[in-house]
Design a protein around this motif. Structure first.
Motif, PDB file in Angstrom:
ATOM      1  N   THR A 147       0.835  -1.205   0.000  1.00 41.20           N
ATOM      2  CA  THR A 147       0.000   0.000   0.000  1.00 41.20           C
ATOM      3  C   THR A 147       0.870   1.256   0.000  1.00 41.20           C
ATOM      4  OG1 THR A 147      -0.089  -0.014   2.423  1.00 41.20           O
ATOM      5  CG2 THR A 147      -1.861  -1.154   1.245  1.00 41.20           C
ATOM      6  N   ASP A 148       2.154   1.090  -0.321  1.00 38.28           N
ATOM      7  CA  ASP A 148       3.077   2.230  -0.339  1.00 38.28           C
ATOM      8  C   ASP A 148       3.086   2.960   1.005  1.00 38.28           C
ATOM      9  OD1 ASP A 148       3.725   1.765  -3.030  1.00 38.28           O
ATOM     10  OD2 ASP A 148       1.961   2.872  -3.696  1.00 38.28           O
ATOM     11  N   GLY A 149       2.915   2.196   2.081  1.00 34.81           N
ATOM     12  CA  GLY A 149       2.971   2.780   3.413  1.00 34.81           C
ATOM     13  C   GLY A 149       1.745   3.555   3.806  1.00 34.81           C
ATOM     14  N   GLU A 150       0.676   3.438   3.029  1.00 33.96           N
ATOM     15  CA  GLU A 150      -0.535   4.186   3.339  1.00 33.96           C
ATOM     16  C   GLU A 150      -1.246   3.602   4.552  1.00 33.96           C
ATOM     17  OE1 GLU A 150      -2.367   6.567  -0.391  1.00 33.96           O
ATOM     18  OE2 GLU A 150      -3.078   4.520  -0.156  1.00 33.96           O
ATOM     19  N   SER A 151      -1.957   4.482   5.251  1.00 32.35           N
ATOM     20  CA  SER A 151      -2.813   4.086   6.357  1.00 32.35           C
ATOM     21  C   SER A 151      -4.077   4.920   6.272  1.00 32.35           C
ATOM     22  CB  SER A 151      -2.111   4.326   7.698  1.00 32.35           C
ATOM     23  OG  SER A 151      -1.922   5.730   7.895  1.00 32.35           O
ATOM     24  N   ILE A 152      -5.062   4.565   7.071  1.00 34.42           N
ATOM     25  CA  ILE A 152      -6.288   5.360   7.096  1.00 34.42           C
ATOM     26  C   ILE A 152      -5.971   6.799   7.481  1.00 34.42           C
ATOM     27  CG2 ILE A 152      -8.546   5.640   8.173  1.00 34.42           C
ATOM     28  CD1 ILE A 152      -8.417   3.239   6.355  1.00 34.42           C
ATOM     29  N   VAL A 153      -5.082   6.958   8.443  1.00 35.49           N
ATOM     30  CA  VAL A 153      -4.720   8.308   8.908  1.00 35.49           C
ATOM     31  C   VAL A 153      -4.042   9.098   7.799  1.00 35.49           C
ATOM     32  CG1 VAL A 153      -3.285   9.608  10.522  1.00 35.49           C
ATOM     33  CG2 VAL A 153      -4.564   7.610  11.322  1.00 35.49           C
ATOM     34  N   SER A 154      -3.086   8.487   7.102  1.00 33.37           N
ATOM     35  CA  SER A 154      -2.365   9.211   6.051  1.00 33.37           C
ATOM     36  C   SER A 154      -3.298   9.588   4.902  1.00 33.37           C
ATOM     37  CB  SER A 154      -1.189   8.380   5.532  1.00 33.37           C
ATOM     38  OG  SER A 154      -1.647   7.222   4.843  1.00 33.37           O
ATOM     39  N   ILE A 155      -4.256   8.713   4.586  1.00 32.65           N
ATOM     40  CA  ILE A 155      -5.224   9.025   3.523  1.00 32.65           C
ATOM     41  C   ILE A 155      -6.120  10.176   3.954  1.00 32.65           C
ATOM     42  CG2 ILE A 155      -7.218   8.131   2.239  1.00 32.65           C
ATOM     43  CD1 ILE A 155      -5.856   5.388   2.262  1.00 32.65           C
TER      44      ILE A 155
END
Length: 264
Positions: free
Chosen positions: A169-177
């Motif tokens: 996910t390329d280091g993505e998280s709910i927070v980063s999104i």
């Protein structure tokens, strides 16, 4: 293996997919993709894609929709060309033994992408299309279900679904999104519930409620069996789990399958 230019293959196929017709209705496609090189089987598939979209192009009156249509068809042809090594042997078999499946899957793909605004969704749909053509045991109903589901998703939905998977996910998280797109919690919750409705995520609350219901059923069955006994103290009260205030989710097998389908 011999390769052929797309425009030459179109000249050699049935009249309604002729190069002249494409030049008139999809000039950018023939200009940019006409010299794409294809192996024969995949080239026939590319011709079928172009031929199937011509009636749509003939009915497009607005220039911005025409540009979007051509852009999406070009993207689809480019992805098919880049992955043709995976497809060539399979296509010869499909055209000979299951042409109906090929046609229906192609039409389902085009239904999804001809007016798609997000280029990433075009890529996801075409990857799914290629992977559906590659499977040994074809099932048109499952294929159509895939495209029907994809038609109701967008790139943000896919990004949220990927967070719950083990795929990159390329280091993505709910927070980063949320930070990137300035989203509020209730908007993210809406997306999670949407993914749950399609069977791609499962609510932990729903899972706990199902487990609790099963425990209650078992308890009632024990009561029924022990009801005629004088001493029924050995009937154990079910161990029910408490549902917390905030719901959580996990990805379902179907969700994982769809992410695999749309991956390169």
């Amino acid at each position: 293996m011999d390769q052929y230019k797309l425009k030459d293959l179109m000249d050699a196929t049935k009249e309604e997919v002729g190069k002249e017709v494409v030049e008139k209705l999809l000039p950018t496609v023939i200009q940019e993709a006409g010299n794409f090189l294809f192996d024969k089987g995949v080239g026939m598939l590319a011709c079928e894609m172009v031929g199937s979209v011509l009636p749509v192009a003939n009915n497009v009156l607005l220039s911005y929709k025409q540009h979007r249509l051509e852009r999406n068809v070009l993207n689809a042809l480019n992805i098919v060309q880049n992955r043709q090594t995976e497809l060539e042997n399979r296509m010869s078999n499909l055209f000979e033994n299951n042409p109906l499946y090929t046609r229906q899957i192609t039409e389902a793909l085009l239904d999804n992408i001809v007016d798609e605004i997000q280029e990433k969704m075009v890529e996801y749909n075409v990857n799914g299309y290629i992977n559906l053509l590659k499977v040994e045991h074809t099932n048109i109903d499952l294929g159509l279900m895939f495209f029907k589901t994809m038609s109701q998703l967008n790139d943000l939905d896919i990004r949220i679904l990927k967070v719950y998977s083990n795929l990159g996910t390329d280091g993505e998280s709910i927070v980063s999104i949320c930070n990137e797109l300035n989203l509020e919690q209730n908007q993210i919750q809406f997306i999670k519930e949407k993914l749950e409705r399609f069977g791609l995520l499962q609510s932990r609350h729903e899972e706990i409620n199902d487990d609790n219901l099963n425990e209650i059923v078992k308890y009632l069955e024990q009561i029924k069996k022990k009801s005629k006994l004088i001493n029924s103290n050995d009937v154990m009260f079910p161990n029910l789990r408490k549902v917390s205030g905030a719901d959580s989710y996990r990805i379902t097998p179907l969700g994982k399958n769809y992410l695999t389908m749309i991956d390169r």
